[in-house]
Design an enzyme around this catalytic site. Structure first.
Site, PDB file in Angstrom:
ATOM      1  N   LYS A   1       0.854  -1.194   0.000  1.00  7.16           N
ATOM      2  CA  LYS A   1       0.000   0.000   0.000  1.00  7.16           C
ATOM      3  C   LYS A   1       0.886   1.239   0.000  1.00  7.16           C
ATOM      4  O   LYS A   1       1.716   1.417   0.886  1.00  7.16           O
ATOM      5  CB  LYS A   1      -0.923   0.020   1.221  1.00  7.16           C
ATOM      6  CG  LYS A   1      -1.873   1.215   1.194  1.00  7.16           C
ATOM      7  CD  LYS A   1      -2.813   1.237   2.382  1.00  7.16           C
ATOM      8  CE  LYS A   1      -2.270   1.959   3.579  1.00  7.16           C
ATOM      9  NZ  LYS A   1      -2.060   3.417   3.399  1.00  7.16           N
TER      10      LYS A   1
ATOM     11  N   ASP B   1      -3.228   4.454  -2.096  1.00 10.09           N
ATOM     12  CA  ASP B   1      -4.142   4.995  -1.078  1.00 10.09           C
ATOM     13  C   ASP B   1      -4.024   6.520  -1.034  1.00 10.09           C
ATOM     14  O   ASP B   1      -3.431   7.070  -0.114  1.00 10.09           O
ATOM     15  CB  ASP B   1      -3.753   4.351   0.265  1.00 10.09           C
ATOM     16  CG  ASP B   1      -4.589   4.832   1.441  1.00 10.09           C
ATOM     17  OD1 ASP B   1      -5.674   5.403   1.220  1.00 10.09           O
ATOM     18  OD2 ASP B   1      -4.148   4.625   2.591  1.00 10.09           O
TER      19      ASP B   1
ATOM     20  N   LYS C   1      -6.828   8.522  -1.414  1.00  7.78           N
ATOM     21  CA  LYS C   1      -8.094   9.039  -0.855  1.00  7.78           C
ATOM     22  C   LYS C   1      -8.570  10.288  -1.564  1.00  7.78           C
ATOM     23  O   LYS C   1      -8.734  11.358  -0.953  1.00  7.78           O
ATOM     24  CB  LYS C   1      -7.932   9.338   0.642  1.00  7.78           C
ATOM     25  CG  LYS C   1      -7.469   8.160   1.490  1.00  7.78           C
ATOM     26  CD  LYS C   1      -7.394   8.556   2.956  1.00  7.78           C
ATOM     27  CE  LYS C   1      -6.879   7.444   3.834  1.00  7.78           C
ATOM     28  NZ  LYS C   1      -5.449   7.134   3.676  1.00  7.78           N
TER      29      LYS C   1
ATOM     30  N   ASP D   1     -12.650  15.391  -4.296  1.00  7.62           N
ATOM     31  CA  ASP D   1     -12.653  16.659  -5.037  1.00  7.62           C
ATOM     32  C   ASP D   1     -13.921  16.687  -5.886  1.00  7.62           C
ATOM     33  O   ASP D   1     -14.756  15.776  -5.783  1.00  7.62           O
ATOM     34  CB  ASP D   1     -11.375  16.735  -5.905  1.00  7.62           C
ATOM     35  CG  ASP D   1     -10.906  18.166  -6.147  1.00  7.62           C
ATOM     36  OD1 ASP D   1     -11.778  19.028  -6.414  1.00  7.62           O
ATOM     37  OD2 ASP D   1      -9.697  18.426  -6.083  1.00  7.62           O
ATOM     38  N   ILE D   2     -14.068  17.666  -6.746  1.00 12.30           N
ATOM     39  CA  ILE D   2     -15.256  17.695  -7.608  1.00 12.30           C
ATOM     40  C   ILE D   2     -15.163  16.524  -8.597  1.00 12.30           C
ATOM     41  O   ILE D   2     -14.063  16.041  -8.905  1.00 12.30           O
ATOM     42  CB  ILE D   2     -15.410  19.046  -8.343  1.00 12.30           C
ATOM     43  CG1 ILE D   2     -14.175  19.360  -9.193  1.00 12.30           C
ATOM     44  CG2 ILE D   2     -15.674  20.167  -7.341  1.00 12.30           C
ATOM     45  CD1 ILE D   2     -14.358  20.565 -10.114  1.00 12.30           C
ATOM     46  N   PRO D   3     -16.328  16.035  -9.091  1.00 14.29           N
ATOM     47  CA  PRO D   3     -16.315  14.835  -9.939  1.00 14.29           C
ATOM     48  C   PRO D   3     -15.340  14.896 -11.113  1.00 14.29           C
ATOM     49  O   PRO D   3     -14.606  13.935 -11.368  1.00 14.29           O
ATOM     50  CB  PRO D   3     -17.771  14.743 -10.409  1.00 14.29           C
ATOM     51  CG  PRO D   3     -18.562  15.351  -9.281  1.00 14.29           C
ATOM     52  CD  PRO D   3     -17.717  16.480  -8.771  1.00 14.29           C
ATOM     53  N   ASN D   4     -15.278  16.023 -11.812  1.00 15.39           N
ATOM     54  CA  ASN D   4     -14.419  16.094 -12.993  1.00 15.39           C
ATOM     55  C   ASN D   4     -12.942  15.907 -12.636  1.00 15.39           C
ATOM     56  O   ASN D   4     -12.195  15.240 -13.358  1.00 15.39           O
ATOM     57  CB  ASN D   4     -14.631  17.451 -13.699  1.00 15.39           C
ATOM     58  CG  ASN D   4     -13.875  17.523 -14.995  1.00 15.39           C
ATOM     59  OD1 ASN D   4     -14.056  16.684 -15.870  1.00 15.39           O
ATOM     60  ND2 ASN D   4     -13.002  18.506 -15.107  1.00 15.39           N
TER      61      ASN D   4
ATOM     62  N   THR E   1     -10.388   5.373  10.527  1.00 17.02           N
ATOM     63  CA  THR E   1     -10.309   4.526  11.725  1.00 17.02           C
ATOM     64  C   THR E   1      -9.727   5.270  12.933  1.00 17.02           C
ATOM     65  O   THR E   1      -9.722   4.749  14.042  1.00 17.02           O
ATOM     66  CB  THR E   1      -9.462   3.266  11.439  1.00 17.02           C
ATOM     67  OG1 THR E   1      -8.206   3.678  10.890  1.00 17.02           O
ATOM     68  CG2 THR E   1     -10.158   2.342  10.469  1.00 17.02           C
TER      69      THR E   1
ATOM     70  N   ARG F   1       2.489   0.365  11.055  1.00  9.36           N
ATOM     71  CA  ARG F   1       3.493   0.396  12.118  1.00  9.36           C
ATOM     72  C   ARG F   1       3.725  -0.918  12.861  1.00  9.36           C
ATOM     73  O   ARG F   1       4.874  -1.190  13.239  1.00  9.36           O
ATOM     74  CB  ARG F   1       3.168   1.546  13.086  1.00  9.36           C
ATOM     75  CG  ARG F   1       3.458   2.912  12.457  1.00  9.36           C
ATOM     76  CD  ARG F   1       2.735   4.031  13.142  1.00  9.36           C
ATOM     77  NE  ARG F   1       1.296   3.987  12.891  1.00  9.36           N
ATOM     78  CZ  ARG F   1       0.432   4.893  13.342  1.00  9.36           C
ATOM     79  NH1 ARG F   1       0.870   5.906  14.066  1.00  9.36           N
ATOM     80  NH2 ARG F   1      -0.848   4.782  13.059  1.00  9.36           N
TER      81      ARG F   1
HETATM   82  O1  LIG Z   1      -9.482   4.917   7.840  1.00  6.71           O
HETATM   83  C1  LIG Z   1      -8.288   4.736   7.509  1.00  6.71           C
HETATM   84  C2  LIG Z   1      -7.847   4.832   6.212  1.00  6.71           C
HETATM   85  C3  LIG Z   1      -6.537   4.577   5.924  1.00  6.71           C
HETATM   86  N1  LIG Z   1      -5.643   4.247   6.883  1.00  6.71           N
HETATM   87  C4  LIG Z   1      -4.248   3.958   6.492  1.00  6.71           C
HETATM   88  O2  LIG Z   1      -3.894   2.627   6.899  1.00  6.71           O
HETATM   89  C5  LIG Z   1      -2.566   2.607   7.398  1.00  6.71           C
HETATM   90  C6  LIG Z   1      -2.591   2.148   8.828  1.00  6.71           C
HETATM   91  O3  LIG Z   1      -1.313   2.230   9.383  1.00  6.71           O
HETATM   92  P1  LIG Z   1      -0.975   1.793  10.886  1.00  6.71           P
HETATM   93  O4  LIG Z   1       0.459   2.219  11.035  1.00  6.71           O
HETATM   94  O5  LIG Z   1      -1.163   0.300  10.943  1.00  6.71           O
HETATM   95  O6  LIG Z   1      -1.872   2.521  11.807  1.00  6.71           O
HETATM   96  C7  LIG Z   1      -1.998   4.020   7.217  1.00  6.71           C
HETATM   97  O7  LIG Z   1      -1.311   4.038   5.992  1.00  6.71           O
HETATM   98  C8  LIG Z   1      -3.224   4.898   7.115  1.00  6.71           C
HETATM   99  O8  LIG Z   1      -3.014   6.010   6.275  1.00  6.71           O
HETATM  100  C9  LIG Z   1      -6.073   4.169   8.174  1.00  6.71           C
HETATM  101  O9  LIG Z   1      -5.292   3.883   9.104  1.00  6.71           O
HETATM  102  N2  LIG Z   1      -7.396   4.398   8.464  1.00  6.71           N
END
Ligand SMILES: O=c1ccn([C@@H]2O[C@H](COP(=O)(O)O)[C@@H](O)[C@H]2O)c(=O)[nH]1
Length: 244
Positions: free
Chosen positions: A38, A65, A67, A70-73, A130, A222
């Site tokens: 990732k 990743d 994320k 932004d606007i659809p276009n 999260t 981590r």
């Molecule tokens: O809701 C979310 C979306 C993305 N992440 C990403 O996952 C990893 C988690 O890393 P740890 O070091 O295991 O905490 C990190 O790259 C976040 O950007 C997320 O944690 N929660």
């Protein structure tokens, strides 16, 4: 729809590093371990598209990743460029709405029209980070209801937009699957092996518990990257996933 890659395994390693050399070091330590790599914003802003291509040339499945929100276009254009990199999965924020998420799919499809050797990546949406807890959601963010309700509602929007699944905490997996179907993918960060530092995460489970909840992929940063032996940490996580 993109395709679920069984051979890459269900572990996604978050390469959260400031420079590609550090990421390369971890990748060599993990050689042979079945996992997705990732790439998040820290490494992408440092290593750019070339590093994504490098991972692909090494044979890894890559989850980019970034994320997008932004606007659809603009998201459509971003998705088109990302798909041209050959990534296996990328994401947007569900808070951008159905039109924005559908635009991501359109952008990916346009990339495939230009280069037919590409395959459709899995496109997923972030629901509630999260790191967000119940108090933050209702207080500073100002969204009423439970975290689970907010996550499931975003998951339903993502499904309506034709996406393949969502990013959520493992705690919400069964509610998402119940509402959106078993084949709607859940990609779950917030994974903490027993005894490891929780850090800035709020909604966590262990790797084994996450698998028990029925998640498709677990994302681990981590607990692997900061471990004294990242290889041993990754092997233990995979072992725990198999035992469930
Ligand atoms: O809701 C979310 C979306 C993305 N992440 C990403 O996952 C990893 C988690 O890393 P740890 O070091 O295991 O905490 C990190 O790259 C976040 O950007 C997320 O944690 N929660």
């Amino acid at each position: 729809m993109g395709t679920f890659n069984q051979t890459a395994g269900r572990l996604m390693v978050a390469l959260d590093y400031p420079a590609v050399d550090e990421a390369r070091k971890l990748i060599s330590l993990l050689e042979g371990i079945p996992c997705y790599m990732k790439v998040g914003m820290q490494l992408y802003y440092a290593g750019g598209p070339d590093f994504v291509r490098e991972l692909k040339s090494l044979g890894y499945s890559v989850f980019l990743d970034l994320k997008m929100h932004d606007i659809p276009n603009t998201v459509k254009g971003g998705a088109k460029s990302i798909t041209q990199l050959g990534v296996d999965m990328f994401n947007v924020h569900a808070a951008g709405g159905v039109k924005m998420m559908s635009a991501a799919r359109e952008g990916a499809k346009e990339a495939l029209e230009i280069n037919s050797s590409l395959t459709m990546p899995l496109i997923i949406a972030v629901t509630q980070l999260t790191s967000t807890n119940q108090g933050m959601l209702n207080g500073e963010i100002g969204i009423p209801g439970t975290v689970e309700e907010a996550v499931v509602s975003y998951a339903e929007l993502s499904k309506k937009a034709g996406l393949d699944g969502v990013v959520a905490s493992p705690l919400e997996v069964s509610a998402i699957k119940e509402r959106c179907g078993l084949d709607f993918l859940t990609v779950t960060p917030g994974i903490r092996p027993r005894g490891s530092e929780v850090g800035d995460q709020s909604r966590t489970l262990t790797p084994g518990e996450a698998i028990q909840q029925g998640t498709d992929y677990i994302v681990v940063g981590r607990p692997i990257t900061a471990a004294p032996s990242p290889r041993e940490a990754a092997e233990q996580i995979i072992e725990e996933m198999k035992l469930k």
